[in-house]
Every structure is written in C-alpha cells, then in structure tokens.
Design a protein around this motif. Sequence first.
Motif, PDB file in Angstrom:
ATOM      1  N   GLN A 121     -52.701  -4.323 -31.318  1.00  0.00           N
ATOM      2  CA  GLN A 121     -52.225  -4.914 -32.570  1.00  0.00           C
ATOM      3  C   GLN A 121     -50.905  -5.669 -32.363  1.00  0.00           C
ATOM      4  O   GLN A 121     -50.717  -6.773 -32.860  1.00  0.00           O
ATOM      5  CB  GLN A 121     -52.074  -3.841 -33.641  1.00  0.00           C
ATOM      6  CG  GLN A 121     -53.314  -3.828 -34.507  1.00  0.00           C
ATOM      7  CD  GLN A 121     -53.564  -2.530 -35.204  1.00  0.00           C
ATOM      8  OE1 GLN A 121     -52.855  -1.549 -34.971  1.00  0.00           O
ATOM      9  NE2 GLN A 121     -54.580  -2.517 -36.035  1.00  0.00           N
ATOM     10  N   THR A 141     -51.520  -8.916 -30.486  1.00  0.00           N
ATOM     11  CA  THR A 141     -52.271  -9.891 -31.293  1.00  0.00           C
ATOM     12  C   THR A 141     -51.301 -10.731 -32.120  1.00  0.00           C
ATOM     13  O   THR A 141     -51.368 -11.968 -32.138  1.00  0.00           O
ATOM     14  CB  THR A 141     -53.246  -9.140 -32.226  1.00  0.00           C
ATOM     15  OG1 THR A 141     -54.069  -8.325 -31.426  1.00  0.00           O
ATOM     16  CG2 THR A 141     -54.110 -10.082 -33.040  1.00  0.00           C
ATOM     17  N   LYS A 142     -50.357 -10.044 -32.769  1.00  0.00           N
ATOM     18  CA  LYS A 142     -49.374 -10.759 -33.603  1.00  0.00           C
ATOM     19  C   LYS A 142     -48.511 -11.659 -32.742  1.00  0.00           C
ATOM     20  O   LYS A 142     -48.265 -12.821 -33.064  1.00  0.00           O
ATOM     21  CB  LYS A 142     -48.504  -9.747 -34.349  1.00  0.00           C
ATOM     22  CG  LYS A 142     -49.189  -9.210 -35.571  1.00  0.00           C
ATOM     23  CD  LYS A 142     -48.232  -8.471 -36.479  1.00  0.00           C
ATOM     24  CE  LYS A 142     -49.064  -7.639 -37.436  1.00  0.00           C
ATOM     25  NZ  LYS A 142     -48.681  -6.249 -37.426  1.00  0.00           N
ATOM     26  N   ALA A 201     -50.398 -14.739 -31.567  1.00  0.00           N
ATOM     27  CA  ALA A 201     -50.601 -15.688 -32.670  1.00  0.00           C
ATOM     28  C   ALA A 201     -49.301 -16.444 -32.961  1.00  0.00           C
ATOM     29  O   ALA A 201     -49.305 -17.669 -33.162  1.00  0.00           O
ATOM     30  CB  ALA A 201     -51.075 -14.946 -33.914  1.00  0.00           C
ATOM     31  N   ASN A 202     -48.162 -15.735 -32.928  1.00  0.00           N
ATOM     32  CA  ASN A 202     -46.882 -16.385 -33.214  1.00  0.00           C
ATOM     33  C   ASN A 202     -46.526 -17.414 -32.145  1.00  0.00           C
ATOM     34  O   ASN A 202     -46.094 -18.523 -32.436  1.00  0.00           O
ATOM     35  CB  ASN A 202     -45.755 -15.348 -33.302  1.00  0.00           C
ATOM     36  CG  ASN A 202     -45.856 -14.575 -34.611  1.00  0.00           C
ATOM     37  OD1 ASN A 202     -46.475 -15.070 -35.561  1.00  0.00           O
ATOM     38  ND2 ASN A 202     -45.289 -13.392 -34.652  1.00  0.00           N
ATOM     39  N   GLU A 226     -54.774 -18.610 -34.637  1.00  0.00           N
ATOM     40  CA  GLU A 226     -55.210 -17.293 -35.116  1.00  0.00           C
ATOM     41  C   GLU A 226     -55.797 -16.538 -33.924  1.00  0.00           C
ATOM     42  O   GLU A 226     -56.392 -17.147 -33.015  1.00  0.00           O
ATOM     43  CB  GLU A 226     -56.267 -17.433 -36.220  1.00  0.00           C
ATOM     44  CG  GLU A 226     -55.812 -18.189 -37.455  1.00  0.00           C
ATOM     45  CD  GLU A 226     -54.551 -17.606 -38.105  1.00  0.00           C
ATOM     46  OE1 GLU A 226     -54.209 -16.428 -37.852  1.00  0.00           O
ATOM     47  OE2 GLU A 226     -53.888 -18.354 -38.849  1.00  0.00           O
ATOM     48  N   GLU A 262     -58.107 -13.076 -32.643  1.00  0.00           N
ATOM     49  CA  GLU A 262     -59.026 -11.990 -33.012  1.00  0.00           C
ATOM     50  C   GLU A 262     -59.422 -11.266 -31.721  1.00  0.00           C
ATOM     51  O   GLU A 262     -59.748 -11.926 -30.724  1.00  0.00           O
ATOM     52  CB  GLU A 262     -60.282 -12.573 -33.678  1.00  0.00           C
ATOM     53  CG  GLU A 262     -61.253 -11.496 -34.109  1.00  0.00           C
ATOM     54  CD  GLU A 262     -62.572 -12.066 -34.645  1.00  0.00           C
ATOM     55  OE1 GLU A 262     -62.919 -13.206 -34.294  1.00  0.00           O
ATOM     56  OE2 GLU A 262     -63.233 -11.354 -35.407  1.00  0.00           O
ATOM     57  N   THR A 296     -55.490 -11.827 -36.916  1.00  0.00           N
ATOM     58  CA  THR A 296     -54.445 -12.406 -37.775  1.00  0.00           C
ATOM     59  C   THR A 296     -55.127 -13.335 -38.778  1.00  0.00           C
ATOM     60  O   THR A 296     -56.327 -13.654 -38.633  1.00  0.00           O
ATOM     61  CB  THR A 296     -53.434 -13.219 -36.931  1.00  0.00           C
ATOM     62  OG1 THR A 296     -54.149 -14.260 -36.268  1.00  0.00           O
ATOM     63  CG2 THR A 296     -52.699 -12.348 -35.933  1.00  0.00           C
ATOM     64  N   ALA A 313     -57.468 -10.713 -40.077  1.00  0.00           N
ATOM     65  CA  ALA A 313     -56.718  -9.447 -40.211  1.00  0.00           C
ATOM     66  C   ALA A 313     -57.493  -8.442 -41.063  1.00  0.00           C
ATOM     67  O   ALA A 313     -57.276  -7.240 -40.999  1.00  0.00           O
ATOM     68  CB  ALA A 313     -55.346  -9.716 -40.831  1.00  0.00           C
TER      69      ALA A 313
END
Length: 597
Positions: A19, A22-23, A26-27, A32, A34, A46, A50
């Motif tokens: 988790q 993943t964030k 994405a940032n 996005e 997955e 995300t 999400a």
Amino acid sequence: MPFSNLTPSALKQIQPTIQRFTKMLANIMQLEVEIVDADLVRMAGTGPYAKSVGVTLNNYSRLLRHVLESKTEKVVVRSRTDPMCASCTDRSNCMEKAFIGIPILVQDVCLGVISLVALTDEQQKRIEENNREISDYARHISTIFVSKIVGVQSNADELTQMLIGLVDHMDQGVVGLDKNGQVKFINATALEHLGCTQEKIAGRLVEIEPLTPTKIPTQGHSQYIFSFADKQAIISGQMIKVHELELFLMAYHQSPLTLPEGHSQTDPRVQHIIGESPPMRALKALIARIATSPSSVLIRGESGTGKEIVARAIHQLSDRQQQAFVAINCAAIPENLQESELFGYVKGAFTGASATGKVGLIQAANGGTLFLDEVGDMPLTLQAKLLRAIESREVQPIGSNKSFPVDIRIISATHQNLDDFVAQGKFRGDLYYRLSVIPISVPALRERKSDIDLLVHYFINLHAKRISNAYPGIAPDVLEQLRQYNWPGNVRELSNLAEYLVNVVPPGELIDVSLLPPSISPPQTPRPTEKNKLQETQANFCEPETGTKMLKTMERQIIEEALFRLENKKLVADELGIGIATLYRKIKKYGLSNFGD
Ligand SMILES: Nc1ncnc2c1ncn2[C@@H]1O[C@H](COP(=O)(O)OP(=O)(O)OP(=O)(O)O)[C@@H](O)[C@H]1O
Ligand SMILES: [Mg+2]
C-alpha cells in the motif's frame, strides 16, 4: 530452499508495504497504480482503483491476466489501438488510455502484477514518452516487494526452527499430529516414553484416544491409548489444538505400561469392562455371543469381581436394551418383603399393603431383563413361586386371582456356591437348572493379575476426573506392590483403593509407596502382619490397664481402612483374622457402622 513455503498469496504478507509503495509510485510517476495478486485480487490502488481492495477482478482485466500468465511485462501506449484491446467487448466503456504491467516474479512464480495506468491524455503522453524509465522504476519496486517477502519467509522459517529446537530439548514428551493423525514431529522424550525410534514413527498414522471416554472436556492430564502400527501404550497427557496441529503433551510421570497386543480387537460394546487378560477376553467374547439369546444366565464370581457390570453389559448388548433392566438384590431385601417386591400385590392384599396396590418387579421388567442379584439368598418358598412364574411365563400378584403374561430374560448372580446350596437343600435344584442355562464365571482378580496395571490406571483416571484432579503419576514400585497383593475384595477393592489414592496424593506429586495403606504393603520384618498386629492389639485390649490410646487408634484405623476398601464385613473379618461377631462389636465400639453391607 528459502522459498519452499512461497504461495501465490504470499503478497498478502506484505500488504502494508504494498500500500505504501502504491501511493509513492503514483505520486512520483503521476499515474494511477493498481497492484493485483496471482488470483487477480486487488491488493492496492489509487484513484478509481483505490476502491474494492480485496475484490477479485472480472474477465475484462485482460492486460493484467496477460502479464500474470505470460510472466512478462506489457506496455500499451494507446489502449484502444492495441491488438489486445481490439477484441475487447468492453472497449467502449474502458477509461484506460495507456498501461504498463510489470510481473512480480520470484524464480519462476508470478506473485502478482504492478500496473501503471493513464486515465488522462496527459498521463497517456507520459507513458508514451517515458515508458522505459517508468518500467525500470516499477521493476525496481517489484524487487523490493520480493526481497520483503523473502525476509518474512525466512523470519518465519527461523521461528519455526527455533520452536522445533525448543520442543526437541523439552523434558516433556511432545507429539504433533496433522488433522489426519499423521505424525508431523515427535521429540526425543516422547520417543523414549513410547520406546520407539524416530524412523519408525515419523510420518506414520497414530491414534490417540482417551482411556476413559468422557463427554466433559477435562483440564490437566488424562490417560490415553496411544496406538500405532500394531503397538499400543497407555500414556498420560493432554491433547491441545494449535492451528491445524493436534499436539499431544505427555505428562512428566509415565508408568512403564504397554497394553497387551490386540487391545483394539476388543468388541467396542464391552470395552468399558476393563481387562485384557486371557480369561477376561474370553469373558467379553462370551458376553457378546450370548447377549441376544433369551436364555437365563447365571453369573458366578467372588464379591467385587464385576458380576453386575457383566449383567448390565449383557442387557445393553441384547435386543432388549431399550427396555427396562430391573435389579433386585435378594440379600438386601428382608425375606418377608421379597415376594411382594417381585410379584407385586393388589390393594388390601395384606395388612400394611399400600391402598393402591403395587406392580411387582417381574412385571416392571416385562419386555426387558430381570437381574436377580445374590439369588442364593432367596427364601425357598419364593424360589418355588419364581419357578412357577418362569415356567408359566406369567405372574400373579399377591391377593389377585388374575395372572399377567410376562416376557422377561432372567440374569442371576451369586458369589455363593449354589451346587453346595442345592446339595444342602437350601436352593431348589429345578430352579437352579432353570436359572443357569448359560453359566458365566467372572474370575477373581488374583487369577488375572495381568489386568491389574490396566485397572489401576483406569480407576485412577476415573476417580481423578470425578474429583476434578489432574491425573497423578504412579511410581513403578507401587504398581509392583499392587501386582503382588492378593485382592480379596477384587475389582471393587482396587477401585476403592484408587479413589483413596487420588484423594490423598498431594497435587502434582507421584503416588508412591508411602501412600499405600499398610494392608497392601508387603510385610516387613520385624513389622508384624496386619493379622498379628490386630491380634496383638486385641491382646492388649484384654488387659485394659496396659492397652494404650495409641493401640486403640491403630485398631480403629485398621478396621476403618479395611471396611472402606473391601466394603464387605465378612471379607474384612477374614482378612483381619477375627470372627464376624468380634468385628461387629468393634464396629459398634468405634462408631463405624456406615461402612459396607
Ligand atoms: N472389569 C471391570 N472393569 C471396570 N470396572 C469394573 C470391572 N469389574 C468391576 N468393576 C467395578 O467394580 C465395582 C464392583 O463391581 P460389581 O458391583 O459388578 O461387582 P459384583 O461382582 O457384583 O460384586 P458383589 O458380589 O459384591 O455384588 C463396580 O464399581 C464396577 O463398576
Ligand atoms: Mg453385585
């Protein structure tokens, strides 16, 4: 191999790490992200991904499925034009504009997919222009996941190794079984208790069954029959369940006892009759054979040998088991009342009769079994009446002029020699032959000493459970003394002794010889035998001026203990070498009248 326990769901073990990354991914990538596992279950996401974490994705997830199955990366820079999307029926609803999928691979196993998705034109452009760098970065994240998983696995392996090492060095025997009863591990102490080697038992199927079946779950140790291959042993311990494993934790104190071979061949319906000596096995086989016959059974045997449990077993095994088992003890009921008990009476049949009359036991046993205990004590007049009832298969209550048909099976028991009684005219020969169509003899305990160990364990277990005590161990020399003893009161005496021992043994301690009553310990010189001791005591009582308080206390204790153990005054008098009248006098003197018959 370090990945031996790796499963397709291994990603779940590092869910928080997934988790977090993943964030981050994405940032940094402004896309996005997955992540799915090998079963297409969404592990993290995300934006629109999400939602529904933990849900299995549907058939339209073609790109993810492709990466999982092919175990290769997939880059789609323009979704709708890619050949893989061309045949997708959901194409018009698809919001994805570009896609990069990286497999999470450990050796040849694909644990899941990291996907980066463009939903906007800007994101699509980013993928189109930088797909190589984005893939490199995602691949790097994938290796972080893999090293994390391997770390968790080896930690778990280390923990398992540590536990196995610990169990191996325990003084307590431990056996771990899987749900099928297969031995998963066994430590050295357990092997020693079982007298067996690792090679012989590891991976084998074993059965661990309580010796005394009980519906109440017990705490502390109980006795178990431990069976594997053709071997059986009685081991005290406790069963506990840990995850999928059944752990058998053996008690520290074990008696060196192996069951005679073939124990499990006992008919399970007579298993509560304990004893595997040849005469007891023959007896149990006979009970099973004759149970369904309607013929009368006469059970002979000394007091306390188990005549009543044999009678009840026959009834239980017969096709009358659902009907009544009615017992009458002819020695316990005064002669003048036996007739009305057995045959019943109508109202006003005699002075003192109940106003409503009374149904007799023979009638009450209709369809079932009538157990005439101590049949030798039945008065002659009643014997004649009973014989008539048996022959005509009907009973006539006292004061009635009507007879009632009855269908009963008669089982009688006696500790007396009925042949002698017949010869002396105390028992009717014709009734005797009627009652003893199937004669059964229950052997005295001294004639089957090989059953003693089994019975001792059985009764200690039984009585410990009854008083909610943990099963105490028994020192081997106690068993040795019990084997030497003559057991005049037979199994009942042994049961009473076991009850006494579980009451007096201090918690957590072993039953040792110091707890045995003096009558059971072998006579030691110059210690006098019980008989001599009592005679000595009596001698002192004849001379009141020399009789001390201590001797009185001793005499009282000896009598009290023997009454408790033997539950039969005649046996007590015999054992102590005094006449029955003397015994009665002493019982009265010491206020011991609530013991025995
Ligand atoms: N083989 C056995 N297995 C288990 N328990 C037994 C066995 N034999 C006897 N017992 C137990 O011992 C006690 C005495 O048995 P039982 O009452 O059947 O003896 P009995 O021969 O009828 O004695 P008595 O002649 O004094 O009436 C009972 O508690 C019984 O359950
Ligand atoms: Mg009896």
